[in-house]
Each structure stands twice: as structure tokens, then as C-alpha cells.
Design an enzyme around this catalytic site. Sequence first.
Site, PDB file in Angstrom:
ATOM      1  N   ASP A  71       0.947  -0.999  -0.008  1.00 33.33           N
ATOM      2  CA  ASP A  71      -0.064   0.185  -0.006  1.00 33.33           C
ATOM      3  C   ASP A  71       0.825   1.348  -0.047  1.00 33.33           C
ATOM      4  OD1 ASP A  71      -3.090   0.165   0.619  1.00 33.33           O
ATOM      5  OD2 ASP A  71      -2.163   1.935   0.791  1.00 33.33           O
ATOM      6  N   GLN A  72       0.149   2.342  -0.210  1.00 35.09           N
ATOM      7  CA  GLN A  72       1.173   3.525  -0.657  1.00 35.09           C
ATOM      8  C   GLN A  72       0.432   4.764  -0.156  1.00 35.09           C
ATOM      9  OE1 GLN A  72       1.710   5.290  -4.703  1.00 35.09           O
ATOM     10  NE2 GLN A  72       3.749   4.650  -4.627  1.00 35.09           N
TER      11      GLN A  72
END
Length: 205
Positions: A71-72
Site C-alpha cells: 500500500d502507498q
Amino acid sequence: MRQNPLLLASSSPYRKVLLERLGLPFSCASPDIDETPIHDETGEALATRLAETKARALTERFPGHWIIGSDQVACLPDGSILNKPGNHTQARYQLRLSSGHRVLFLTGLALLDTDSGKLEHHCEPYTVHFRQLTDAEIEAYLRREQPYDCAGSFKMEGLGITLFEALEGRDPNSLVGLPLIALNDMLRRWGRNPLLENRPDAPRV
């Protein structure tokens, strides 16, 4: 070490294309998790927690797998977090905030063995220097690419490159959503080497 099937805990077509570059067989499944930040949570802590949560969310459905979660989040210089905009208005707002500034992208990565519970995690930083953008440029970009499902409101693999003055970091793949250098390191530590497994004479796993 046992070589379990790989599972990418994501419905993102961008991450799927990136993982295909390693040449290893894998499947994909979408985790259903709450991505709401915790109060006072740093960008690094959020990205890492969400990557781990995505991997763990699929444990019961996929026993005997090695699950990859990622995830970012994007952070402005003041530490505030830019998530996926979701719509045109929010994306325009985000790009206006980023214009002329340095934005830090933090990509969390987790590798989970569902049998043993072994977990390894990493957070990959990558800095984007946005040039000074006009409202007309922002509007033209958003109308063209509609990056409403992308943290920071741009697609690195498309016209997003026209928004920047410079890029700074170890692995540009992390900016798209999956830090392949770090993932390759993890897999090799766990006994899987993409280079060796892609030899013409290598047995299929």
C-alpha cells in the site's frame, strides 16, 4: 525453504503488471480492509500497517500461500497525508497542494507465509519534486488520465511524468505501487530467486 504459491493481495492492475516482471507464477485476490488512518499515525506507519493488513486479510481464504501485500501513501512537506483522491475535485485539490513542492511517497510491502505466520515487511521511500503547475495544466492532466484511484493523483506510467522536475529514490517501481527491489530481496531470503527460476532449464514451481 518450502516454495508456496504466491498471492498478490490487490485488485490493482498496476501492481499486477509490476509483479509480472519478476516472471514468477502468482494469483491475485482483493482484500477488504479499512484504510482509514489512525490519529497521529505517520505516513510510514500507515503504509506499513496497511500492507500487512492486506496480507493478513486473505490468510483464511488462502492457506499454504505466500501473500504479498502493498500500500502507498503520499506525504507533503508538513507531514500531511495525501490518499487516493476518489474524484476529480479532490484530485485537483491534491495537485494544487503538491505543485512546486517535494512530495514523499511511502510504499509499504509485506510478505506473509500463511502456514507458519512468518512475516517480513518494508517501507520504500521515493521523493517526487513537482514543478510549478498551472490550473490549466492540472485540469488538462486530470481530464486525460483520471488518476482518481492513485495516491497523489497521478499515474507515473503515463503523462504523470510531465508533472515533475525530478525524481529521487532507489526503486521507481515503488512509485507505481510495488517496490520490486525490496520484494526480490525478500523472496531470495525466503529461498526463491526470480533470476534462477526464469532460466530456460529451471523447473516450474
